[in-house]
Design an enzyme around this catalytic site. Structure first.
Site, PDB file in Angstrom:
ATOM      1  N   TYR A 141       1.540  -1.007   0.139  1.00 42.39           N
ATOM      2  CA  TYR A 141      -0.009  -0.046   0.133  1.00 42.39           C
ATOM      3  C   TYR A 141       1.413   1.045   0.393  1.00 42.39           C
ATOM      4  O   TYR A 141       1.848   1.326   0.594  1.00 42.39           O
ATOM      5  CB  TYR A 141      -0.857   0.200   1.396  1.00 42.39           C
ATOM      6  CG  TYR A 141      -2.493  -0.327   0.981  1.00 42.39           C
ATOM      7  CD1 TYR A 141      -2.842   1.022   0.152  1.00 42.39           C
ATOM      8  CD2 TYR A 141      -3.347  -1.235   0.828  1.00 42.39           C
ATOM      9  CE1 TYR A 141      -4.398   0.902  -0.530  1.00 42.39           C
ATOM     10  CE2 TYR A 141      -4.361  -1.386   0.526  1.00 42.39           C
ATOM     11  CZ  TYR A 141      -5.229  -0.919   0.001  1.00 42.39           C
ATOM     12  OH  TYR A 141      -6.200  -0.423  -0.019  1.00 42.39           O
ATOM     13  N   GLU A 163      -0.739   4.876  -0.484  1.00 43.70           N
ATOM     14  CA  GLU A 163      -1.641   6.076  -0.543  1.00 43.70           C
ATOM     15  C   GLU A 163      -0.837   7.378  -0.778  1.00 43.70           C
ATOM     16  O   GLU A 163      -0.012   7.472   0.580  1.00 43.70           O
ATOM     17  CB  GLU A 163      -3.139   5.839   0.370  1.00 43.70           C
ATOM     18  CG  GLU A 163      -3.956   5.706  -0.067  1.00 43.70           C
ATOM     19  CD  GLU A 163      -5.143   4.792   0.373  1.00 43.70           C
ATOM     20  OE1 GLU A 163      -4.767   5.574   1.638  1.00 43.70           O
ATOM     21  OE2 GLU A 163      -5.734   4.553   0.179  1.00 43.70           O
ATOM     22  N   ASP A 175      -6.863  13.087 -25.498  1.00 48.18           N
ATOM     23  CA  ASP A 175      -6.550  11.853 -24.910  1.00 48.18           C
ATOM     24  C   ASP A 175      -6.357  11.102 -26.334  1.00 48.18           C
ATOM     25  O   ASP A 175      -6.247  10.959 -27.021  1.00 48.18           O
ATOM     26  CB  ASP A 175      -8.080  11.764 -24.717  1.00 48.18           C
ATOM     27  CG  ASP A 175      -8.679   9.977 -24.806  1.00 48.18           C
ATOM     28  OD1 ASP A 175      -7.185   9.067 -24.997  1.00 48.18           O
ATOM     29  OD2 ASP A 175      -9.122   9.895 -24.440  1.00 48.18           O
ATOM     30  N   THR A 225      -3.990   5.948 -22.298  1.00 45.00           N
ATOM     31  CA  THR A 225      -3.397   4.457 -21.629  1.00 45.00           C
ATOM     32  C   THR A 225      -2.364   3.910 -21.665  1.00 45.00           C
ATOM     33  O   THR A 225      -1.221   5.010 -22.435  1.00 45.00           O
ATOM     34  CB  THR A 225      -4.742   3.957 -22.760  1.00 45.00           C
ATOM     35  OG1 THR A 225      -4.204   3.569 -23.496  1.00 45.00           O
ATOM     36  CG2 THR A 225      -5.857   3.869 -22.745  1.00 45.00           C
ATOM     37  N   LYS A 261      -1.998   0.397 -25.323  1.00 49.32           N
ATOM     38  CA  LYS A 261      -1.795   0.256 -26.668  1.00 49.32           C
ATOM     39  C   LYS A 261      -1.220   0.535 -27.625  1.00 49.32           C
ATOM     40  O   LYS A 261      -0.181  -0.817 -27.396  1.00 49.32           O
ATOM     41  CB  LYS A 261      -3.228   1.477 -26.985  1.00 49.32           C
ATOM     42  CG  LYS A 261      -4.805   1.158 -25.651  1.00 49.32           C
ATOM     43  CD  LYS A 261      -6.047   2.222 -26.396  1.00 49.32           C
ATOM     44  CE  LYS A 261      -7.123   1.784 -25.792  1.00 49.32           C
ATOM     45  NZ  LYS A 261      -8.018   3.048 -25.634  1.00 49.32           N
ATOM     46  N   ARG A 311      -2.037  -2.580 -18.813  1.00 51.16           N
ATOM     47  CA  ARG A 311      -3.098  -2.076 -19.001  1.00 51.16           C
ATOM     48  C   ARG A 311      -3.154  -1.227 -18.184  1.00 51.16           C
ATOM     49  O   ARG A 311      -3.093  -1.227 -16.109  1.00 51.16           O
ATOM     50  CB  ARG A 311      -3.849  -3.263 -18.191  1.00 51.16           C
ATOM     51  CG  ARG A 311      -5.624  -2.831 -18.802  1.00 51.16           C
ATOM     52  CD  ARG A 311      -6.226  -4.049 -18.813  1.00 51.16           C
ATOM     53  NE  ARG A 311      -5.885  -4.792 -20.442  1.00 51.16           N
ATOM     54  CZ  ARG A 311      -6.442  -4.384 -21.790  1.00 51.16           C
ATOM     55  NH1 ARG A 311      -7.794  -3.687 -21.037  1.00 51.16           N
ATOM     56  NH2 ARG A 311      -5.814  -4.839 -22.553  1.00 51.16           N
TER      57      ARG A 311
END
Ligand SMILES: *Cc1c(COP(=O)(O)O)cnc(C)c1O
Length: 425
Positions: free
Chosen positions: A49, A51, A194, A220, A223, A229
């Protein structure tokens, strides 16, 4: 270990590997990651973790993941010549939503590209929740395929949007970022691009980079960029704090550091000279595919391709025997639909997806087009020669979708080609 402990999942993964090995993958948003990316993605970093952001975390024990995330940030900035990068968005959709919330207040207007003209669901399609929070309006493309900049300007002057958004998932032409920026400046709107589909082509320098010009750029990483991903946001320094706050704590919890590590590995790969060759080959292959399909009488939506993808408009099948067999293939007695074409191709192990064409008269689940792209098979080593064969196979398959002999011949060819260009897993 997995094989013994969980044979259901193990078998499904093995079968998926076989499927990937044995099919020609033409979905333009898909790619094959390197074994190094896969190794980072499957690492024990998933246990941690963290954060917050590097050197500013809400948890202890983050020294190692700080190195991981800072490296990813530094590489992303270098790759895109960006002033600031946030590598935490879990995917492209989250990156977009975070950027909207960072730049705008609820109810403000975003001028983006119409979905059937190549835009994306996350650009305000009515089925999305985000369309209820911001007021999306849409520009379109001209019959010649270019963005209708005159309409875009007119809409901007009339509606005074707070943000002008460019970017697409099914558009094959270049974007004039400078023109968009001029229009945005006139109406005092933010600019956002984008680049989810074309990030790898931009990183390699074979397509124009909007990052130095625009306020915010989302993408992203899986691609053309050929990473895991995930999503990334690049922006001007003046928006850095807003963007970071919008991603965390605004929308997400703990960052996926295993995924961020894999992004860092992919960014490093994209910084190498071989990646430029890869990107150049993607474009050459798309041209080769376009030429064969045109020679065989197919209509390319937007006129031509200037990137990695092609949208075939199936409303206008080639004349002669092809037109007849298209009619036979369709129950409605009209031309073959996008769904029918996708299914016929999948039957011969060529994978693509059905897609809307501009102002499509048909429904989204059975539209009038199919979308083809070259990034995945270029990763496997396909060059123009192989894509000419692919174009011929597509043409033969769609011309005679019910001929068992044609089907057998194509299956044999696909088998030979995929064997010759295996995946490195
Ligand atoms: C793929 C894509 C997205 C969404 O990415 P996900 O990772 O699927 O959420 C957003 N915008 C564009 C233009 C895309 O092509």
């Amino acid at each position: 270990m997995l094989k013994k402990q969980d044979p259901i999942i193990y078998d499904a993964i093995q079968k998926e590997l076989e499927r990937q090995q044995n099919t020609i993958e033409l979905i333009p948003s898909e790619n094959y990651v390197s074994p190094a990316v896969l190794e980072a993605l499957g690492s024990i970093l998933t246990n941690k973790y963290a954060e917050g952001y590097p050197s500013n975390r809400y948890y202890g024990g983050t020294a190692n993941v700080d190195i991981v995330e800072q490296t990813a940030i530094d590489r992303a900035k270098k790759l895109f010549n960006a002033e600031h990068a946030n590598v935490q968005p879990l995917s492209g959709a989250q990156a977009n939503i975070a950027a909207y919330f960072a730049l705008l207040k609820q109810g403000e207007t975003i001028l983006g590209m119409d979905l059937s003209h190549g835009g994306h669901l996350t650009h305000g399609h009515p089925v999305t929740k985000i369309a209820k929070i911001f007021n999306f309006i849409r520009y379109k493309t001209l019959p010649t395929g270019e963005i209708d900049y005159a309409q875009l300007r007119k809409m901007a002057l009339e509606h005074k949007p707070r943000l002008i958004l460019v970017g697409f998932s099914a558009y094959s032409r270049s974007i004039n970022y400078k023109k968009i920026k001029e229009i945005a400046d006139k109406v005092n709107a933010y600019t956002m691009a984008d680049i989810a589909h074309i990030a790898g082509l931009i990183a390699a320098g074979v397509l124009e980079n909007p990052v130095p010009l625009f306020d915010a750029v989302t993408s992203t990483t899986h691609k053309t960029l050929r990473g895991p991903r995930g999503g990334v946001i690049l922006c001007k320094k003046q928006f850095a704090a807003q963007i970071d706050k919008s991603v965390f704590p605004g929308l997400q919890g703990g960052p996926h550091e295993h995924n961020i590590a894999a992004k860092a590995v992919a960014f490093r790969e994209a910084l190498q000279p071989e990646f430029k060759q890869y990107a150049e080959q993607i474009l050459k292959n798309a041209k080769a595919l376009e030429n064969v399909l045109k020679q065989n009488g197919f209509t390319i939506a937007f006129g031509t391709t200037e990137n990695h993808l092609l949208l075939i408009d199936l409303r206008n099948p080639p004349a002669g025997p092809l037109r007849r067999s298209f009619s036979e293939a369709s129950e409605a007695g009209k031309n073959i639909s996008g769904l029918e074409a996708q299914t016929a191709l999948e039957d011969v192990n060529i994978v693509c997806n059905k897609n809307m064409i501009p102002d499509d008269p048909r429904q989204p689940l059975d539209p009038s087009g199919i979308r083809l792209g070259t990034p995945a098979m270029t990763t496997r080593g396909f060059k123009e020669q192989e894509f000419i064969l692919v174009g011929k196979m597509i043409s033969d398959c769609l011309t005679s979708p019910k001929d068992p002999q044609v089907k057998q011949q194509i299956l044999e060819q696909v088998k030979n080609l995929t064997k010759k260009f295996p995946l490195p897993y």
